[in-house]
Design a protein around this motif. Structure first.
Motif, PDB file in Angstrom:
ATOM      1  N   LEU A   1     -25.408  20.160 -28.076  1.00 56.64           N
ATOM      2  CA  LEU A   1     -26.194  19.310 -27.460  1.00 56.64           C
ATOM      3  C   LEU A   1     -26.156  17.850 -28.483  1.00 56.64           C
ATOM      4  CD1 LEU A   1     -28.186  18.270 -25.232  1.00 56.64           C
ATOM      5  CD2 LEU A   1     -29.950  19.560 -26.674  1.00 56.64           C
ATOM      6  N   LYS A   2     -25.914  18.028 -29.757  1.00 59.94           N
ATOM      7  CA  LYS A   2     -26.061  17.111 -30.445  1.00 59.94           C
ATOM      8  C   LYS A   2     -24.969  15.921 -30.198  1.00 59.94           C
ATOM      9  CE  LYS A   2     -27.509  19.699 -34.460  1.00 59.94           C
ATOM     10  NZ  LYS A   2     -27.035  20.425 -35.769  1.00 59.94           N
ATOM     11  N   VAL A   3     -23.704  16.515 -29.974  1.00 57.80           N
ATOM     12  CA  VAL A   3     -22.854  15.626 -29.374  1.00 57.80           C
ATOM     13  C   VAL A   3     -22.800  15.023 -27.884  1.00 57.80           C
ATOM     14  CG1 VAL A   3     -20.068  15.475 -28.971  1.00 57.80           C
ATOM     15  CG2 VAL A   3     -20.945  16.953 -30.789  1.00 57.80           C
ATOM     16  N   GLY A   4     -23.608  16.029 -27.154  1.00 59.99           N
ATOM     17  CA  GLY A   4     -24.202  15.351 -25.982  1.00 59.99           C
ATOM     18  C   GLY A   4     -24.945  14.222 -25.753  1.00 59.99           C
ATOM     19  N   ILE A   5     -26.021  14.240 -26.651  1.00 57.09           N
ATOM     20  CA  ILE A   5     -26.877  13.205 -26.794  1.00 57.09           C
ATOM     21  C   ILE A   5     -26.271  11.947 -27.253  1.00 57.09           C
ATOM     22  CG2 ILE A   5     -28.849  12.254 -28.200  1.00 57.09           C
ATOM     23  CD1 ILE A   5     -30.218  15.138 -27.612  1.00 57.09           C
ATOM     24  N   ILE A   6     -25.503  12.160 -28.543  1.00 58.59           N
ATOM     25  CA  ILE A   6     -24.697  11.077 -28.860  1.00 58.59           C
ATOM     26  C   ILE A   6     -23.818  10.390 -28.015  1.00 58.59           C
ATOM     27  CG2 ILE A   6     -22.878  10.468 -30.659  1.00 58.59           C
ATOM     28  CD1 ILE A   6     -23.967  12.703 -32.387  1.00 58.59           C
ATOM     29  N   LEU A   7     -23.220  11.021 -26.908  1.00 62.43           N
ATOM     30  CA  LEU A   7     -22.500  10.388 -25.832  1.00 62.43           C
ATOM     31  C   LEU A   7     -23.309   9.808 -24.533  1.00 62.43           C
ATOM     32  CD1 LEU A   7     -19.435  12.824 -25.468  1.00 62.43           C
ATOM     33  CD2 LEU A   7     -19.344  10.424 -26.339  1.00 62.43           C
ATOM     34  N   TYR A   8     -24.241  10.525 -24.197  1.00 65.62           N
ATOM     35  CA  TYR A   8     -25.225  10.138 -23.091  1.00 65.62           C
ATOM     36  C   TYR A   8     -25.953   9.191 -23.265  1.00 65.62           C
ATOM     37  CZ  TYR A   8     -28.245  10.843 -19.030  1.00 65.62           C
ATOM     38  OH  TYR A   8     -28.880  10.788 -17.983  1.00 65.62           O
ATOM     39  N   VAL A   9     -26.931   8.887 -24.543  1.00 64.85           N
ATOM     40  CA  VAL A   9     -27.679   7.981 -24.814  1.00 64.85           C
ATOM     41  C   VAL A   9     -27.286   6.745 -24.845  1.00 64.85           C
ATOM     42  CG1 VAL A   9     -29.437   7.222 -26.172  1.00 64.85           C
ATOM     43  CG2 VAL A   9     -29.476   9.558 -25.485  1.00 64.85           C
ATOM     44  N   PRO A  10     -25.889   6.672 -25.769  1.00 64.15           N
ATOM     45  CA  PRO A  10     -25.328   5.290 -25.949  1.00 64.15           C
ATOM     46  C   PRO A  10     -24.620   4.710 -24.313  1.00 64.15           C
ATOM     47  CG  PRO A  10     -24.585   6.659 -27.607  1.00 64.15           C
ATOM     48  CD  PRO A  10     -25.549   7.527 -26.747  1.00 64.15           C
ATOM     49  N   TYR A  11     -24.240   5.705 -23.503  1.00 61.86           N
ATOM     50  CA  TYR A  11     -23.649   5.287 -22.524  1.00 61.86           C
ATOM     51  C   TYR A  11     -24.651   4.754 -21.237  1.00 61.86           C
ATOM     52  CZ  TYR A  11     -22.519   6.456 -17.517  1.00 61.86           C
ATOM     53  OH  TYR A  11     -22.406   6.330 -16.031  1.00 61.86           O
ATOM     54  N   ILE A  12     -26.021   5.438 -21.342  1.00 60.95           N
ATOM     55  CA  ILE A  12     -27.058   4.842 -20.484  1.00 60.95           C
ATOM     56  C   ILE A  12     -27.398   3.451 -21.218  1.00 60.95           C
ATOM     57  CG2 ILE A  12     -29.523   5.192 -19.891  1.00 60.95           C
ATOM     58  CD1 ILE A  12     -27.558   6.971 -18.399  1.00 60.95           C
ATOM     59  N   ILE A  13     -27.487   3.355 -22.462  1.00 57.83           N
ATOM     60  CA  ILE A  13     -28.105   1.895 -22.949  1.00 57.83           C
ATOM     61  C   ILE A  13     -26.919   0.879 -22.693  1.00 57.83           C
ATOM     62  CG2 ILE A  13     -28.539   0.769 -25.442  1.00 57.83           C
ATOM     63  CD1 ILE A  13     -29.847   3.424 -26.264  1.00 57.83           C
ATOM     64  N   ASP A  14     -25.606   1.354 -22.999  1.00 62.26           N
ATOM     65  CA  ASP A  14     -24.655   0.320 -22.739  1.00 62.26           C
ATOM     66  C   ASP A  14     -24.296  -0.057 -21.064  1.00 62.26           C
ATOM     67  OD1 ASP A  14     -21.939  -0.986 -23.697  1.00 62.26           O
ATOM     68  OD2 ASP A  14     -21.147   0.219 -22.027  1.00 62.26           O
ATOM     69  N   ARG A  15     -24.626   0.637 -20.408  1.00 64.24           N
ATOM     70  CA  ARG A  15     -24.370   0.559 -18.868  1.00 64.24           C
ATOM     71  C   ARG A  15     -25.767  -0.244 -18.435  1.00 64.24           C
ATOM     72  NH1 ARG A  15     -25.834   4.410 -14.525  1.00 64.24           N
ATOM     73  NH2 ARG A  15     -24.768   3.748 -12.587  1.00 64.24           N
ATOM     74  N   LYS A  16     -26.854   0.031 -19.041  1.00 64.87           N
ATOM     75  CA  LYS A  16     -28.084  -0.727 -18.741  1.00 64.87           C
ATOM     76  C   LYS A  16     -28.728  -1.862 -19.487  1.00 64.87           C
ATOM     77  CE  LYS A  16     -29.492   3.170 -15.748  1.00 64.87           C
ATOM     78  NZ  LYS A  16     -29.541   2.846 -14.551  1.00 64.87           N
ATOM     79  N   TRP A  17     -27.833  -2.225 -20.368  1.00 60.86           N
ATOM     80  CA  TRP A  17     -28.306  -3.037 -21.727  1.00 60.86           C
ATOM     81  C   TRP A  17     -28.988  -4.279 -21.138  1.00 60.86           C
ATOM     82  CZ3 TRP A  17     -30.111  -2.934 -25.981  1.00 60.86           C
ATOM     83  CH2 TRP A  17     -30.309  -4.035 -26.797  1.00 60.86           C
TER      84      TRP A  17
END
Length: 404
Positions: free
Chosen positions: A135-151
């Motif tokens: 899950l650590k890797v999952g959060i490291i990928l998912y949260v930046p993806y959301i922030i980058d997409r909706k910046w």
């Protein structure tokens, strides 16, 4: 034959974009960890103290860790050389990844095995899987993806990411329900570090993090209403022993007191590899939680310092990478990995030295464990992949500037 030649040409061409100092640091840490796992476990394994009283070969844990390291090397090679980074920005891939992690966490709660007071292990037959590590890797990928997409929208209205962040908060609560306090702390810390680095201001950060914190509050309410004892008894006892473990040396302070003795016994150069005394039944998990204490005892201050320099050089390198790119996705992934490795190392070292309560968190790349090695290898492969992409974009930019 031509396919093989083309493959090696591709590997050689790609290698110029790989951060080899970072890769060699990872390999060095894994090999040090492999050596120390063997040293710390060989005698206790033959006595059965690490396997429920069943005596096994002195190489039992070493051979298992060797397999985990080989698999880890394969993961790093695949991610750094073969994987296309664009797949990590695919919406379906991101959603599928989080869905699988959610299912694994639910399966752990229902079918998981309880080890050392935490029900965080899922028996797959060939290994015990700890989904919270992945899950650590999952959060490291998912949260930046959301922030980058909706910046752009986030800067105007932080509420646009409430839904995804509430989902992340809900998943962290599932880890808390497994009574895995250490992993819950780490996941929350990684999430906070990622948001702090966004630079959107503390006021907006508090707004953004209110969603996962709301999830945690809901979880706490459920715990209180249904009277769920979420803190393992061993953890609450460790708070009592933290101030002076030698006052409780025969009871709740036994582990910490022996850990401090092991650290002190090493001196400057240590007692020599394989010559630890505290691993002979005095420390309960010398190959996992307390492996750094064994390093201090056998390799001394110099050996311990080398390990720390190697671990935190990865953290430093990840932060340098984050400063070299304009992509928010790359930046936040690098920061997430730096916080993952840096904070986990601090929690482990703080626990065995009496700075904070022991939480059962492994030392990155060094402690025995398949789930931890896979998660850390994924993080390193991801860091090398992002670093390769940053170097490639820098080279392309220099090429276009020359053409002007």
């Amino acid at each position: 034959m031509n396919r093989i030649k083309n493959f090696f040409r591709y590997i050689l061409g790609t290698s110029k974009y790989i951060d080899f100092p970072l890769l060699l640091t990872y390999i060095a840490l894994c090999l040090i960890g492999l050596t120390m796992v063997y040293s710390a476990s060989m005698v206790p394994a033959t006595r059965g103290t690490l396997t429920g009283g069943i005596a096994v070969s002195g190489t039992y844990f070493y051979m298992r860790q060797l397999i985990y390291v080989i698999v880890g090397f394969g993961i790093v090679f695949f991610m750094a050389y073969i994987m296309d980074i664009r797949i990590l920005k695919n919406r379906n891939v991101q959603q599928g990844m989080m869905a699988v992690l959610l299912l694994l966490l639910f399966a752990t709660l229902v079918f998981g095995s309880e080890i050392n007071g935490s029900k965080s292990w899922l028996n797959l037959g060939f290994m015990n899987l700890q989904a919270s590590e992945l899950l650590k890797v999952g959060i490291i990928l998912y949260v930046p993806y959301i922030i980058d997409r909706k910046w752009v929208q986030i800067q105007q209205n932080p509420k646009v990411v409430y839904g995804p962040l509430f989902f992340v908060g809900f998943i962290i609560v599932l880890v808390l329900f497994q009574k895995d306090v250490g992993q819950t702390m780490l996941l929350t810390a990684i999430l906070i570090c990622i948001f702090i680095y966004t630079g959107i201001g503390m006021k907006n950060i508090l707004r953004l993090l209110s969603a996962p914190f709301l999830g945690l509050i809901v979880g706490i309410i459920i715990i209180v209403v249904f009277r769920i004892n979420i803190l393992p008894a061993y953890l609450t006892a460790r708070f009592s022993a933290l101030e002076n473990p030698f006052n409780y040396e025969s009871g709740i302070g036994y582990h910490l007191a022996n850990s401090l003795l092991a650290i002190g016994n090493g001196g400057l150069f240590g007692r020599g590899l394989g010559n630890s005394v505290m691993k002979l039944g005095y420390l309960p998990e010398p190959h996992t939680d307390f492996i750094f204490a064994i390093i201090c005892e056998e390799l001394g201050f110099i050996g311990a310092l080398i390990v720390l320099i190697l671990i935190y050089s990865i953290v430093y390198r990840a932060l340098v990478m984050a400063s070299r790119t304009d992509s928010y996705f790359y930046k936040l992934v690098c920061v997430g990995i730096a916080s993952y490795i840096g904070i986990q190392a601090f929690v482990n070292l703080g626990g065995i030295s009496g700075l904070i309560p022991l939480t059962g968190v492994p030392l990155p790349f060094i402690s025995f464990g398949g789930s931890s090695m896979m998660s850390l290898s994924m993080a390193m492969g991801l860091l090398l992949l992002v670093g390769k992409q940053i170097k490639y974009e820098e080279a392309r930019q220099r090429y276009y500037e020359k053409r002007r």
